[in-house]
Enzyme design. Structure first.
Site, PDB file in Angstrom:
ATOM      1  N   GLU A   1      -5.756   1.398   5.840  1.00 52.49           N
ATOM      2  CA  GLU A   1      -5.888   1.539   6.839  1.00 52.49           C
ATOM      3  C   GLU A   1      -6.885   1.086   8.319  1.00 52.49           C
ATOM      4  O   GLU A   1      -6.445   0.759   8.681  1.00 52.49           O
ATOM      5  CB  GLU A   1      -6.139   3.616   7.219  1.00 52.49           C
ATOM      6  CG  GLU A   1      -5.156   3.716   6.822  1.00 52.49           C
ATOM      7  CD  GLU A   1      -3.709   3.804   7.515  1.00 52.49           C
ATOM      8  OE1 GLU A   1      -3.387   3.742   8.685  1.00 52.49           O
ATOM      9  OE2 GLU A   1      -2.947   4.168   6.969  1.00 52.49           O
TER      10      GLU A   1
ATOM     11  N   ASP B   1      -0.229   6.438  15.989  1.00 58.01           N
ATOM     12  CA  ASP B   1      -0.473   4.876  16.436  1.00 58.01           C
ATOM     13  C   ASP B   1       0.925   4.392  17.157  1.00 58.01           C
ATOM     14  O   ASP B   1       1.172   5.553  17.634  1.00 58.01           O
ATOM     15  CB  ASP B   1      -0.008   3.913  14.785  1.00 58.01           C
ATOM     16  CG  ASP B   1       1.165   3.720  14.221  1.00 58.01           C
ATOM     17  OD1 ASP B   1       2.343   4.706  14.555  1.00 58.01           O
ATOM     18  OD2 ASP B   1       1.878   2.605  13.603  1.00 58.01           O
TER      19      ASP B   1
ATOM     20  N   TYR C   1     -11.734  -9.938  13.056  1.00 59.24           N
ATOM     21  CA  TYR C   1     -11.733  -8.572  13.713  1.00 59.24           C
ATOM     22  C   TYR C   1     -12.747  -8.419  12.776  1.00 59.24           C
ATOM     23  O   TYR C   1     -13.024  -7.148  11.707  1.00 59.24           O
ATOM     24  CB  TYR C   1     -11.352  -7.829  14.257  1.00 59.24           C
ATOM     25  CG  TYR C   1     -10.641  -7.124  14.927  1.00 59.24           C
ATOM     26  CD1 TYR C   1     -11.494  -7.360  16.545  1.00 59.24           C
ATOM     27  CD2 TYR C   1      -9.344  -7.912  15.032  1.00 59.24           C
ATOM     28  CE1 TYR C   1     -10.453  -7.885  17.904  1.00 59.24           C
ATOM     29  CE2 TYR C   1      -8.510  -7.978  16.200  1.00 59.24           C
ATOM     30  CZ  TYR C   1      -9.578  -8.274  17.773  1.00 59.24           C
ATOM     31  OH  TYR C   1      -8.168  -8.555  18.412  1.00 59.24           O
TER      32      TYR C   1
ATOM     33  N   TYR D   1      -6.916   8.246  15.150  1.00 58.97           N
ATOM     34  CA  TYR D   1      -5.612   7.931  14.237  1.00 58.97           C
ATOM     35  C   TYR D   1      -6.334   7.492  12.774  1.00 58.97           C
ATOM     36  O   TYR D   1      -4.739   7.783  11.968  1.00 58.97           O
ATOM     37  CB  TYR D   1      -5.309   6.460  14.704  1.00 58.97           C
ATOM     38  CG  TYR D   1      -3.669   5.672  13.902  1.00 58.97           C
ATOM     39  CD1 TYR D   1      -2.908   6.734  13.335  1.00 58.97           C
ATOM     40  CD2 TYR D   1      -4.661   4.570  12.850  1.00 58.97           C
ATOM     41  CE1 TYR D   1      -2.130   6.333  12.474  1.00 58.97           C
ATOM     42  CE2 TYR D   1      -4.349   4.375  11.842  1.00 58.97           C
ATOM     43  CZ  TYR D   1      -2.297   4.686  11.662  1.00 58.97           C
ATOM     44  OH  TYR D   1      -1.376   4.377  11.315  1.00 58.97           O
TER      45      TYR D   1
ATOM     46  N   LEU E   1      -8.537 -12.199   8.325  1.00 55.38           N
ATOM     47  CA  LEU E   1      -7.840 -10.515   8.806  1.00 55.38           C
ATOM     48  C   LEU E   1      -8.120 -10.720   9.779  1.00 55.38           C
ATOM     49  O   LEU E   1      -7.963 -10.009  10.571  1.00 55.38           O
ATOM     50  CB  LEU E   1      -8.003  -9.671   7.362  1.00 55.38           C
ATOM     51  CG  LEU E   1      -7.495  -9.761   6.338  1.00 55.38           C
ATOM     52  CD1 LEU E   1      -8.911  -8.804   5.307  1.00 55.38           C
ATOM     53  CD2 LEU E   1      -6.263  -8.703   6.115  1.00 55.38           C
TER      54      LEU E   1
ATOM     55  N   TRP F   1       0.465  -1.549  -0.177  1.00 58.70           N
ATOM     56  CA  TRP F   1      -0.147   0.785  -0.145  1.00 58.70           C
ATOM     57  C   TRP F   1       1.158   1.518  -0.201  1.00 58.70           C
ATOM     58  O   TRP F   1      -0.095   2.342  -0.288  1.00 58.70           O
ATOM     59  CB  TRP F   1      -1.067   0.109   1.391  1.00 58.70           C
ATOM     60  CG  TRP F   1      -0.113  -0.331   2.428  1.00 58.70           C
ATOM     61  CD1 TRP F   1       0.444   0.639   3.442  1.00 58.70           C
ATOM     62  CD2 TRP F   1      -0.469  -1.641   2.862  1.00 58.70           C
ATOM     63  NE1 TRP F   1       0.625  -0.149   4.471  1.00 58.70           N
ATOM     64  CE2 TRP F   1       0.838  -1.243   4.620  1.00 58.70           C
ATOM     65  CE3 TRP F   1      -0.041  -2.853   2.383  1.00 58.70           C
ATOM     66  CZ2 TRP F   1       0.877  -2.920   5.198  1.00 58.70           C
ATOM     67  CZ3 TRP F   1      -0.767  -3.804   3.228  1.00 58.70           C
ATOM     68  CH2 TRP F   1       0.631  -3.871   4.811  1.00 58.70           C
ATOM     69  N   ARG F   2       2.168   1.329   0.325  1.00 58.55           N
ATOM     70  CA  ARG F   2       3.349   2.483  -0.260  1.00 58.55           C
ATOM     71  C   ARG F   2       3.487   2.768  -1.119  1.00 58.55           C
ATOM     72  O   ARG F   2       3.113   2.563  -2.305  1.00 58.55           O
ATOM     73  CB  ARG F   2       4.353   1.853   0.309  1.00 58.55           C
ATOM     74  CG  ARG F   2       4.737   1.483   1.923  1.00 58.55           C
ATOM     75  CD  ARG F   2       4.910   3.423   2.746  1.00 58.55           C
ATOM     76  NE  ARG F   2       4.920   2.543   4.021  1.00 58.55           N
ATOM     77  CZ  ARG F   2       5.435   2.561   4.752  1.00 58.55           C
ATOM     78  NH1 ARG F   2       6.661   2.103   4.340  1.00 58.55           N
ATOM     79  NH2 ARG F   2       5.134   2.017   5.692  1.00 58.55           N
TER      80      ARG F   2
ATOM     81  N   CYS G   1      12.855   1.292  16.765  1.00 56.72           N
ATOM     82  CA  CYS G   1      12.627   1.668  18.034  1.00 56.72           C
ATOM     83  C   CYS G   1      11.852   1.274  18.973  1.00 56.72           C
ATOM     84  O   CYS G   1      10.717   1.341  18.682  1.00 56.72           O
ATOM     85  CB  CYS G   1      12.527   2.672  18.651  1.00 56.72           C
ATOM     86  SG  CYS G   1      12.526   4.193  19.906  1.00 56.72           S
TER      87      CYS G   1
HETATM   88  S1  SF4 Z   1      17.830   6.303  21.040  1.00 59.79           S
HETATM   89 FE1  SF4 Z   1      17.092   4.792  21.544  1.00 59.79          FE
HETATM   90  S2  SF4 Z   1      14.906   5.353  22.257  1.00 59.79           S
HETATM   91 FE2  SF4 Z   1      15.816   6.557  21.500  1.00 59.79          FE
HETATM   92  S3  SF4 Z   1      14.485   6.888  19.482  1.00 59.79           S
HETATM   93 FE3  SF4 Z   1      16.727   5.728  18.827  1.00 59.79          FE
HETATM   94  S4  SF4 Z   1      16.793   3.858  19.715  1.00 59.79           S
HETATM   95 FE4  SF4 Z   1      14.386   4.821  20.323  1.00 59.79          FE
END
Ligand code: SF4
Length: 309
Positions: free
Chosen positions: A46, A147, A91, A129, A89, A33-34, A196
């Site tokens: 979405e 999100d 739900y 969202y 899918l 979908w990008r 992250c």
């Molecule tokens: S340093 Fe660590 S906690 Fe901070 S944005 Fe980067 S991955 Fe996330």
């Protein structure tokens, strides 16, 4: 103290924007979908992504669009056809909402998804969202799409501690680079999903490390552990949602003009049903009918159920 705090200085904003977008240029996930610019296709993706993982949506998305390529095609379909195309899918109420939305868009908006957030919020199943994501991806509004992944990244990066929704949204809004919200929101989603992450943020190799409030206060690693314990999910198997899904799956296997008795359905779900189960299955079927996921009729005193037409 980190270079950034609750009131992100302008210099930090532009630095974060350019580093995240640079990271995205190299690390973006290839998802079907990008790059879509058709508001209908964006709405479909979405709604699918609301409660289904990226890998599963990626496997089903094009199949659904092949079956229903436009608002008009989806609006003209019968409910059972939409529910069949939604198989895998989960739900299933989202399929009902999407089908209802398509009919509203065709009936009230000439087949074009409105770009007015107030009108979008009136479509079934669209929360804040999803509306923000549609505004950003389909209509290039400079709004954040918050999100779970994006919330976590911004909270760690800018605050290093939990903050209120209003505070988070205000900072997220300031962070959106003018004219690039689609790339920006997708970049943060990918960054949160692959770099992250909730339980294992890759801080040592992070391009934002010297700007990150959480890293400075060493909370990036402490927070996920606490969250993991707090968010232990309910068992799915045997839950009400599990049986709702099982019933819709059995109905999908039937021709739409064929019904099954509640009794036979119950025996296919439970090997040795009790009298309480008879009441339970009736309640569940009536609930599914109210949600638009089943058609329930009484024939000669017997409760029968089929896919909705
Ligand atoms: S340093 Fe660590 S906690 Fe901070 S944005 Fe980067 S991955 Fe996330």
């Amino acid at each position: 103290m980190s270079q950034i705090d609750d009131a992100l200085p302008l210099s930090a904003l532009s630095e974060i924007q350019s580093r995240v977008l640079d990271w995205y240029a190299v690390n973006r996930r290839k998802l079907p979908w990008r790059g879509a610019n058709d508001p209908y296709a964006i709405l479909v993706s979405e709604v699918m992504l609301q409660q289904t993982g990226v890998e599963r949506v990626a496997a089903m998305y094009e199949h659904f669009l092949d079956a229903f390529p436009t608002f008009e095609a989806l609006a003209a379909a019968e409910r059972w056809q939409v529910l069949r195309a939604w198989a895998g899918l989960g739900y299933n109420r989202r399929a009902v909402h999407l089908h209802q939305s398509a009919r509203i868009v065709v009936r009230d908006h000439g087949g074009k998804l409105p770009s007015d957030p107030t009108l979008l919020r009136r479509l079934p199943g669209l929360g804040p969202y999803t509306v923000a994501a549609i505004l950003s991806f389909a209509f290039q509004y400079d709004v954040p799409a918050l999100d779970t992944n994006v919330r976590r990244v911004i909270e760690r990066l800018a605050f290093g501690r939990p903050v209120s929704d209003a505070t988070l949204k205000a900072t997220a809004t300031r962070l959106v680079p003018a004219g690039r919200s689609a790339d920006w929101n997708q970049a943060l989603m990918d960054f949160g999903a692959t770099h992250c992450t909730a339980t294992n943020p890759r801080c040592p190799s992070c391009p934002l490390a010297d700007l990150c409030a959480a890293l400075e206060s060493d909370r990036a690693r402490a927070a996920p552990t606490a969250k993991k314990v707090a968010e232990r999910p309910e068992p799915y198997r045997g839950s009400r949602r599990f049986y709702r899904g099982q019933i819709v799956a059995r109905l999908r296997d039937l021709s739409p003009e064929i019904s099954i008795s509640a009794d036979d359905l119950l025996r296919s779900l439970k090997a040795d049903p009790t009298p309480a189960d008879v009441h339970w299955i009736e309640e569940l079927l009536n609930e599914l009918a109210a949600d638009g996921l089943a058609q329930v009729t009484r024939v000669n005193g017997e409760l029968r159920v089929s896919l909705p037409r």
